[in-house]
Motif scaffolding. Structure first.
Motif, PDB file in Angstrom:
ATOM      1  N   ARG A  58      -2.608   7.254  -9.153  1.00 22.38           N
ATOM      2  CA  ARG A  58      -2.709   7.416  -7.701  1.00 22.38           C
ATOM      3  C   ARG A  58      -3.994   8.131  -7.326  1.00 22.38           C
ATOM      4  O   ARG A  58      -4.657   7.779  -6.357  1.00 22.38           O
ATOM      5  CB  ARG A  58      -1.497   8.225  -7.217  1.00 22.38           C
ATOM      6  CG  ARG A  58      -0.864   7.709  -6.003  1.00 22.38           C
ATOM      7  CD  ARG A  58       0.325   8.512  -5.552  1.00 22.38           C
ATOM      8  NE  ARG A  58       0.516   9.777  -6.193  1.00 22.38           N
ATOM      9  CZ  ARG A  58       1.676  10.221  -6.640  1.00 22.38           C
ATOM     10  NH1 ARG A  58       2.745   9.505  -6.523  1.00 22.38           N
ATOM     11  NH2 ARG A  58       1.768  11.399  -7.212  1.00 22.38           N
ATOM     12  N   PHE A  90      -6.510   6.181  -4.894  1.00 25.14           N
ATOM     13  CA  PHE A  90      -6.489   6.604  -3.498  1.00 25.14           C
ATOM     14  C   PHE A  90      -7.224   7.910  -3.254  1.00 25.14           C
ATOM     15  O   PHE A  90      -7.287   8.375  -2.124  1.00 25.14           O
ATOM     16  CB  PHE A  90      -5.038   6.764  -3.025  1.00 25.14           C
ATOM     17  CG  PHE A  90      -4.226   5.517  -3.187  1.00 25.14           C
ATOM     18  CD1 PHE A  90      -4.503   4.395  -2.433  1.00 25.14           C
ATOM     19  CD2 PHE A  90      -3.197   5.456  -4.100  1.00 25.14           C
ATOM     20  CE1 PHE A  90      -3.763   3.239  -2.578  1.00 25.14           C
ATOM     21  CE2 PHE A  90      -2.447   4.305  -4.253  1.00 25.14           C
ATOM     22  CZ  PHE A  90      -2.734   3.195  -3.489  1.00 25.14           C
ATOM     23  N   ALA A 118       0.902   9.978 -10.856  1.00 19.01           N
ATOM     24  CA  ALA A 118      -0.055  10.827 -10.142  1.00 19.01           C
ATOM     25  C   ALA A 118      -1.499  10.580 -10.592  1.00 19.01           C
ATOM     26  O   ALA A 118      -2.411  10.577  -9.768  1.00 19.01           O
ATOM     27  CB  ALA A 118       0.312  12.293 -10.326  1.00 19.01           C
ATOM     28  N   TRP A 125       0.837  -1.206   0.000  1.00 17.75           N
ATOM     29  CA  TRP A 125       0.000   0.000   0.000  1.00 17.75           C
ATOM     30  C   TRP A 125       0.871   1.255   0.000  1.00 17.75           C
ATOM     31  O   TRP A 125       0.636   2.188  -0.754  1.00 17.75           O
ATOM     32  CB  TRP A 125      -0.921  -0.013   1.217  1.00 17.75           C
ATOM     33  CG  TRP A 125      -1.834   1.164   1.278  1.00 17.75           C
ATOM     34  CD1 TRP A 125      -1.624   2.341   1.943  1.00 17.75           C
ATOM     35  CD2 TRP A 125      -3.091   1.313   0.633  1.00 17.75           C
ATOM     36  NE1 TRP A 125      -2.668   3.191   1.752  1.00 17.75           N
ATOM     37  CE2 TRP A 125      -3.589   2.573   0.959  1.00 17.75           C
ATOM     38  CE3 TRP A 125      -3.843   0.477  -0.172  1.00 17.75           C
ATOM     39  CZ2 TRP A 125      -4.807   3.031   0.487  1.00 17.75           C
ATOM     40  CZ3 TRP A 125      -5.057   0.944  -0.624  1.00 17.75           C
ATOM     41  CH2 TRP A 125      -5.524   2.204  -0.296  1.00 17.75           C
ATOM     42  N   ALA A 178       2.684   1.632  -3.401  1.00 16.07           N
ATOM     43  CA  ALA A 178       1.743   2.048  -4.454  1.00 16.07           C
ATOM     44  C   ALA A 178       1.350   3.503  -4.279  1.00 16.07           C
ATOM     45  O   ALA A 178       1.253   4.246  -5.254  1.00 16.07           O
ATOM     46  CB  ALA A 178       0.504   1.160  -4.428  1.00 16.07           C
ATOM     47  N   SER A 179       1.149   3.942  -3.054  1.00 16.18           N
ATOM     48  CA  SER A 179       0.729   5.320  -2.841  1.00 16.18           C
ATOM     49  C   SER A 179       1.857   6.308  -3.082  1.00 16.18           C
ATOM     50  O   SER A 179       1.614   7.484  -3.330  1.00 16.18           O
ATOM     51  CB  SER A 179       0.179   5.499  -1.427  1.00 16.18           C
ATOM     52  OG  SER A 179       1.207   5.325  -0.474  1.00 16.18           O
ATOM     53  N   LYS A 180       3.095   5.859  -3.039  1.00 16.42           N
ATOM     54  CA  LYS A 180       4.221   6.768  -3.237  1.00 16.42           C
ATOM     55  C   LYS A 180       4.752   6.748  -4.665  1.00 16.42           C
ATOM     56  O   LYS A 180       5.110   7.791  -5.191  1.00 16.42           O
ATOM     57  CB  LYS A 180       5.349   6.403  -2.275  1.00 16.42           C
ATOM     58  CG  LYS A 180       6.536   7.314  -2.390  1.00 16.42           C
ATOM     59  CD  LYS A 180       7.237   7.451  -1.098  1.00 16.42           C
ATOM     60  CE  LYS A 180       8.443   8.349  -1.232  1.00 16.42           C
ATOM     61  NZ  LYS A 180       8.154   9.711  -0.941  1.00 16.42           N
ATOM     62  N   TYR A 181       4.810   5.588  -5.316  1.00 15.58           N
ATOM     63  CA  TYR A 181       5.536   5.468  -6.573  1.00 15.58           C
ATOM     64  C   TYR A 181       4.671   5.297  -7.817  1.00 15.58           C
ATOM     65  O   TYR A 181       5.210   5.263  -8.914  1.00 15.58           O
ATOM     66  CB  TYR A 181       6.536   4.313  -6.479  1.00 15.58           C
ATOM     67  CG  TYR A 181       7.603   4.586  -5.455  1.00 15.58           C
ATOM     68  CD1 TYR A 181       8.504   5.621  -5.621  1.00 15.58           C
ATOM     69  CD2 TYR A 181       7.689   3.829  -4.298  1.00 15.58           C
ATOM     70  CE1 TYR A 181       9.472   5.887  -4.681  1.00 15.58           C
ATOM     71  CE2 TYR A 181       8.652   4.089  -3.352  1.00 15.58           C
ATOM     72  CZ  TYR A 181       9.545   5.119  -3.545  1.00 15.58           C
ATOM     73  OH  TYR A 181      10.483   5.377  -2.606  1.00 15.58           O
ATOM     74  N   LEU A 182       3.376   5.185  -7.693  1.00 16.16           N
ATOM     75  CA  LEU A 182       2.532   5.130  -8.881  1.00 16.16           C
ATOM     76  C   LEU A 182       2.456   6.513  -9.527  1.00 16.16           C
ATOM     77  O   LEU A 182       2.639   7.526  -8.845  1.00 16.16           O
ATOM     78  CB  LEU A 182       1.120   4.672  -8.514  1.00 16.16           C
ATOM     79  CG  LEU A 182       0.928   3.179  -8.274  1.00 16.16           C
ATOM     80  CD1 LEU A 182      -0.496   2.908  -7.830  1.00 16.16           C
ATOM     81  CD2 LEU A 182       1.240   2.381  -9.504  1.00 16.16           C
ATOM     82  N   LYS A 218      -4.894  13.582  -2.569  1.00 17.01           N
ATOM     83  CA  LYS A 218      -4.213  13.792  -1.299  1.00 17.01           C
ATOM     84  C   LYS A 218      -3.620  15.184  -1.275  1.00 17.01           C
ATOM     85  O   LYS A 218      -3.376  15.801  -2.305  1.00 17.01           O
ATOM     86  CB  LYS A 218      -3.072  12.788  -1.116  1.00 17.01           C
ATOM     87  CG  LYS A 218      -3.527  11.409  -0.800  1.00 17.01           C
ATOM     88  CD  LYS A 218      -2.328  10.560  -0.460  1.00 17.01           C
ATOM     89  CE  LYS A 218      -2.742   9.196   0.003  1.00 17.01           C
ATOM     90  NZ  LYS A 218      -1.601   8.393   0.382  1.00 17.01           N
ATOM     91  N   CYS A 259       4.776  15.208  -6.315  1.00 20.33           N
ATOM     92  CA  CYS A 259       3.417  15.757  -6.295  1.00 20.33           C
ATOM     93  C   CYS A 259       3.099  16.558  -7.550  1.00 20.33           C
ATOM     94  O   CYS A 259       1.947  16.712  -7.909  1.00 20.33           O
ATOM     95  CB  CYS A 259       3.238  16.632  -5.064  1.00 20.33           C
ATOM     96  SG  CYS A 259       4.301  18.087  -5.047  1.00 20.33           S
TER      97      CYS A 259
END
Length: 75
Positions: free
Chosen positions: A28, A32, A25, A16, A19-23, A35, A45
């Motif tokens: 993501r 998710f 944008a 998790w 995936a939330s850091k490296y997918l 964010k 970002c």
């Protein structure tokens, strides 16, 4: 049995986070939700525009080419 459950939870949490850091944008945001932009330049970002490449330096036609000297130290 309990150890297997703990390992599965740790692996799921790591997946998790990765995936939330490296997918990308866009993916993501679909998975998710949106964010708040993370602080720092390595977060990916794409909101501030400061991570873009700097423009290439201008090269004078009459200037000699620059050289780098690489020293190798053998042990």
């Amino acid at each position: 049995m309990l150890e297997n459950l703990i390992v599965a939870l740790i692996v799921a949490a790591a997946a998790w986070y990765a995936a939330s850091k490296y997918l990308p944008a866009t993916l993501r945001a679909k998975l998710f939700g949106k964010k708040k932009a993370a602080a720092g330049c390595g977060s990916g970002c794409s909101s501030c525009g400061t991570c873009e490449d700097a423009p290439a330096p201008r090269i004078d036609a009459g200037a000699p080419p620059s050289r780098r000297v690489i020293q190798l130290h053998l042990k």
